[in-house]
Structures are given as C-alpha cells and as structure tokens.
Design an enzyme around this catalytic site. Structure first.
Site, short mmCIF file in Angstrom:
data_model
loop_
_atom_site.label_atom_id
_atom_site.label_comp_id
_atom_site.label_asym_id
_atom_site.label_seq_id
_atom_site.Cartn_x
_atom_site.Cartn_y
_atom_site.Cartn_z
N GLU A 177 0.85 -1.19 0.00
CA GLU A 177 0.00 0.00 0.00
C GLU A 177 0.89 1.25 0.00
O GLU A 177 1.70 1.44 0.89
CB GLU A 177 -0.89 -0.02 1.25
CG GLU A 177 -1.59 1.29 1.51
CD GLU A 177 -2.31 1.32 2.87
OE1 GLU A 177 -2.24 0.34 3.62
OE2 GLU A 177 -2.94 2.36 3.16
N ASP A 200 -1.20 -1.02 5.75
CA ASP A 200 -1.12 -0.50 7.11
C ASP A 200 -2.07 -1.24 8.05
O ASP A 200 -3.07 -1.80 7.62
CB ASP A 200 -1.49 1.00 7.13
CG ASP A 200 -0.41 1.84 6.46
OD1 ASP A 200 0.72 1.34 6.32
OD2 ASP A 200 -0.72 2.99 6.08
#
Ligand code: 0RA
Length: 645
Positions: free
Chosen positions: A440, A513
């Site tokens: 990400e 995350d």
C-alpha cells in the site's frame, strides 16, 4: 491476536502427503488413527478439532436421510466435552453377527465399521469425509455413548478408542436415538477449545441442505443457543447468502429425482436467483459435502441454464433483433446458485477430492434443470425477461472487454519485458522461492524495495484503493491499471483462465497499514483474489503481512509489539512506546526486520474455511461499513509464524 501455531501448519499444508495404500495395510485399527491423525481428519488444529463434531453430526444426518431422525442437538459443554444427541434409530447394541462383542462396540472401536450398513443410503466416500465415529472415539481421551433403542437405555464408555466399561443397561425408555459425548484428546490436538461460531457455520449449512432436520447448538460456558431449522431449504439458503444484496428476480427452485438406474435414486435440488452484482456465487454439494472443485453436477446445471435461456431468448426476443448467442459466462453475472444432490455412490476426484466424477450425473442434472426451468420461464415472463436482459448486457460488456482481456493476456504471454513498470522484480525465476509483496502506497513501496531481499522478493506498490471488483464488471476491472498490473505481475491469467501453477510467485503477500484504511485495502485485494484468482487462495499461496503496531524503546535498544497485549506486557519503567502510523513510517531496515524477513516475520495465510460463509461475507462486505471488513480479515486469517512450506 491469536496465539501463533507452528504445528498447525505442517498438517494443514497437505493432509494427503503421508497417505499411501501400504501405510493403511501396515497400521490397522484405531492405533493408526492416533498415530497419524492428520491422515484421517486433515489436521490436528482448529479445523481437525471441529471435524470431530462434523463426523458425529454426519452420522446423525445419515439417519435423517434414511428417514429416521429429525432433531439433532449439539452441546459444547463447559468442561470441554462436546455431545451430539440425535433421535435416529440408535446404534444397534445387540451382539454383532461376526465379532463377539456388541455392534455398538464394533461401530465405536473398529476403523471404518461406521454406521453405513444399509445398502440404500447415500454413502459418503472419498476425501476426508466419512472416516467414521470410531475416529472420533480414537482421538478422544474419554467418550461416552448412550443409546436409546428397543425400549432400553444402554451406555458404554471408552478412552483413546478402547472400551473402559461393559455395555451397561441404564433403564427403560420409549425414545430412540444416540448421544455421543466426547472429550477431544489434548495430547493430540493443538487446541481443544470448541468454538460456537465455527460449529454454527457448519450446522447452519447442514440445516439449509436438510430442511427436515432441526439442529440446535448450545454453548454452556458462553450461555449461547441457536436453533437451525429452515423449512425452505435451499430457497432459505440463497436468501441468506444474498441478504444484503438487491435481488432482481424471484428465486427459481428446482427439485427432481432420477430413478433410471436400478439402485438408489439420485436426488437433485437446485435454487438460484439473480442479484444486481456482477460476480457469480455458486455453491455445490454432494451428499452434504461441499464440492469446491465442482464436477458433473455443476456442469450439468451450467449447460441446462445456458441452453434453456438461450432458446428462450431467441424465441421471445422481438423479431427486429438479430439472433444472439449468449454464452455460459453471460448468465453468470449476478447469479447466486446452490446445487445439492444426493447420489448413492459418489466418486470424488480432483486435487482435494472435492470434484464429483460420476458421469451419469451430468445428464440427470441437465434434464431436470432444463425441464423445470422451462416451466418457470413460461410461468414468469417478467422474471425471464429480466434474466435475459441482464445476460444481454453482460454479452455486450463481454465484447467490450475482449480487447482489454486480450491486452492483459498478451502481456502475460510475453512475460519479462511486458511486466508493469512499477514492479521491482526479484532475480530468481523459481516460483517456489519467489515472493510478491503488494504494498500500500508509494512511500512504503519505496522502503520495501530498499529493505527487501532482491534475490527472491519482488515489490509492487499500489496507489491507494483499488477498484471494488464486486461492484464492477470484467470490462471495468480490466480497465483498472492497478489491477492489470497485479494480473500481469503474477502472470497466471485471471478469472476462468487463471492457472495457479503458472504464478510467477509461490507467495503473494498483501502488505497494508494496520489501520482502518489498510483493512479496507486488504479487503478490496482479498475480493479481487477471491473473485478472479481463487485458485491461488485454494493453493495456499496468498498471505497477509503483519507489520508491528508499536515501537518500544529503552535507551538504545528498540523492539516491536505486534498487538496491544505485547505492548502491555512490556510496559516497564523507562520504556517509551510509540505507535507506527503506517508502513511508510518505517525505514527500510525496520521494515525488513519486522515484516519482511522470513526468519522473524509473521505471515497470515488466507484460507477459505467454508465456501458458504465466504460467499456470504463477500456479499455482506459490499456495504460502506468498514468494521465488518476488518472482522472478516481477523477471523479468516490464520496466524502462522515463520511460515515455511
Ligand atoms: C450403525 C447402524 C445403524 C445406525 C447407526 C450405526 C447409527 C450411528 C450413529 C452415530 C451417531 N448417531 C447414530 N445413529 C445411528 C442402523 C441401525 C438400524 O438398522 O436399525
């Protein structure tokens, strides 16, 4: 976070590895089950543990299929036992015609003696199913069986598969049935804690598939109780799965019995409808076993659906339109279908023995479905029109997607030179040792590129949130750059043509995350893999990285906490704790140490524990609600440390 469990994995990786004809001949009886439990029940972790319940419940369901049982009560006792109570005929307690002991003792203490003496029942064979209630006995430290039959109550106790008492007469009764109470052996299982949720999922599924049976689940310690009884059967099942979607047409419910062969008839039940989504959701069962790999019953259904709807479309579409040819794929969009058949001698094939091989079944299902579907279409012209219109739109989109599909396909074929520009590939070309991290954000992607082992770790950074593929059709999916990059990097195709063995990486690792946004991105990615590369999940190649949540610092020494418990255990004087806001906050060596280094990292392997529940969850996750998404990830990821397959 759950406790990490190494042992679990060894057994999970392939339950059949130790299996050979010879090993069966050498090791006889229940000792064999205790020596090699994984060979009989798949593994000795959570899954295998719950398999014990399924095994006893399956026996009770067999009684129901034979027409003798209508109530099953499963109790998870506070002292760790599980009991399964049914009102079937009761296991025969009289002397066994061949052996000197009671039939009950033969059933409980002899491998594969099972309850399957009757000729005219739907036998379960192959795979990990139908290993028999004796396996449960073998893997239990204590087991108590109480039989209500012929006006009397009889009981016998066992330990590790051996009787510890005579068959005792306890009293008189006018009931019939069996109660099997067992304590799973803690020296065999890595966990002996039965879970309400997991047990409920399977019992609910069985209740949908067997509408005549009421199944009650009680958890004494948690004070929970749920009754599963769905008189609507598959209709209720389809509605349950699509609870949170918009349904376009009334469900089509089909049932029929084929008596063409002389033996036990083949029963066919199908229920389907269309929702406003674009993916297909098809669950199939043979004798209550989920046939993940499909088989002849599924192909029979598909060909009947395609052929019947095509004929109807061409007969009923206005003359001005030229004849169209709708393919099987066009009728898949928005389809939720459940196929459940009962067949006397199922042949299970395929890698995981969950593919029905019986050739005759294809024609049986095809003709029953075609027959009843024609009747439905004639009786429901509005629904028929909607289904055809949806398929026509799908066909148009399919033509539009053809170009992008070919583009992606061509890129896959060319290989190396056509890899996505953003991909930092690894130098090794041996898939088994190669890992692809889908990361990400560009900044975390940058750290990962610098921190990785470039020999076997490849990095593909993803910008923000990918498209929700559950809500888009294939043409849109293929227009999405991030998704195209993922398909191309993995290089194994997508959708129907996806071939897991062609994957350029043995592990694909999602790295996002540990916050809500990260959960969302993980879920979007999981949806992509679930709908377009499911075989990769089935092959155990999809993982979720576990970055730490906290950095703890004492003087110059730094270490990490991966959850709140670890943080709190280390809350000592002089320790400063800081929370990582995201992967991007870690520098390359930190990212390597905590999340990427195979020696020290924790990976979660993504598994589809239960196809029905997975379908339901992916439908539910359609909403904008983030919390259920995260719950899903937490529930379905199995925590495995130092993964080494
Ligand atoms: C052997 C023969 C018969 C039924 C069973 C076993 C049986 C096993 C289990 C396990 C749990 N519940 C069960 N109920 C029945 C057939 C009995 C007959 O022919 O009367």
């Amino acid at each position: 976070m759950e406790e990490q469990n190494l042992e679990n994995l060894t057994y999970n990786s392939n339950p059949n590895v130790t299996y050979s004809e010879d090993s069966i001949k050498v090791l006889e009886g229940l000792e064999a089950v205790r020596k090699r439990p994984a060979m009989y029940i798949g593994d000795v972790g959570d899954r295998g543990l719950h398999h014990l319940i399924n095994e006893v419940v399956d026996n009770a369901i067999d009684e129901a299929l034979a027409g003798y049982c209508s109530n099953i009560i499963v109790t998870l006792h506070a002292d760790g036992a599980c009991s399964v109570n049914d009102d079937g005929r009761g296991i025969p307690t009289g002397p066994h015609p061949v052996k000197k002991v009671s039939t009950l003792e033969v059933v409980m203490c002899t491998l594969h003696a099972g309850g399957k003496f009757d000729k005219n029942t739907y036998k379960v064979s192959g795979g990990l199913h139908g290993v028999g209630v004796s396996c449960v006995n073998a893997l239990s430290s204590n087991c108590i069986v109480t039989v209500y039959r012929d006006g009397t109550i009889n009981q016998q106790t066992y330990s590790e598969g051996h009787p510890t008492s005579e068959l005792k007469l306890l009293g008189e009764t006018n009931k019939t049935g069996t109660n099997v109470m067992f304590y799973p052996d803690a020296t065999i299982f890595t966990t002996v804690q039965f879970r309400f949720g997991r047990t409920a999922d399977r019992l609910r599924e069985l209740a949908f598939l067997n509408p005549k049976v009421s199944i009650t689940l009680i958890d004494e310690a948690e004070e929970l109780k749920e009754v599963f009884h769905f008189v609507g059967g598959l209709v209720d099942f389809v509605k349950y799965i699509d609870e949170s979607t918009t349904v376009l047409v009334p469900e089509v419910s089909i049932s029929g019995t084929d008596i063409s062969s002389n033996g036990t008839p083949t029963e066919v039940e199908v229920c389907f409808h269309y929702n406003n989504l674009y993916s297909e959701n098809l669950l199939s069962y043979v004798n209550n076993i989920n046939t993940i790999e499909g088989g002849t019953h599924v192909s029979g259904f598909r060909s009947a659906l395609t052929r019947t709807l095509n004929i109807y479309a061409n007969e009923h579409l206005s003359k001005s339109k030229s004849k169209i040819s709708l393919t099987g794929d066009d009728f898949k969009e928005g389809l939720t279908a459940i196929i459940s058949i009962k067949v006397a001698e199922p042949q299970f094939e395929g890698q995981t023995k969950t593919k029905l091989g019986n050739g005759e079944v294809e024609g049986i299902v095809r003709s029953i479905v075609a027959d009843r579907l024609n009747i439905f279409l004639d009786a429901n012209p509005n629904a028929a029109k909607k289904i055809i219109e949806k398929a026509v739109l799908a066909a148009e989109a399919r033509m539009a997607a053809k170009k992008s599909r070919e583009l992606v396909r061509r890129k896959n074929d060319i290989g190396g030179s056509a890899l996505p520009g953003k991909l930092a590939d690894c130098s090794s070309k041996i898939p088994e040792e190669c890992e692809l991290f889908l990361v990400e954000g560009d900044s975390a992607g940058g750290s990962a590129k610098q921190g990785r082992d470039r020999r076997n770790q490849a990095i593909l950074p993803l910008k923000g949130k990918i498209l929700n593929v559950q809500k888009a059709r294939l043409s849109k999916v293929l227009e999405n750059n991030e998704i195209r990059d993922i398909f191309t990097a993995i290089g194994a195709g997508f959708d129907e043509e996806f071939l897991s063995e062609k994957s350029r990486y043995g592990k694909v690792i999602l790295m996002a995350d540990a916050d809500i946004d990260g959960s969302h991105i993980r879920t979007l990615l999981l949806t992509l893999f679930y709908l377009y590369m499911r075989e990769l999940i089935n092959d155990g190649k999809l993982f979720i990285a576990q970055p730490p949540l906290y950095k703890l610092k004492k003087g110059k020494q730094e270490f990490y906490a991966y959850n709140d418990k670890e943080r709190d255990e280390n809350r000592l004087d002089g320790i400063s704790i800081s929370r990582f806001k995201g992967l991007g906050e870690m520098n390359p060596p930190q990212l390597w140490d905590t999340t990427m280094n195979p020696e020290t990292r924790t990976l979660c392997q993504v598994k589809i524990e239960d196809a029905a529940i997975a379908s339901k969850i992916f439908q539910t996750l359609m909403g904008e609600n983030v919390e259920p998404r995260r719950e899903f990830i937490e529930k379905n990821a199995q925590y495995v440390k130092n993964l080494d397959i």
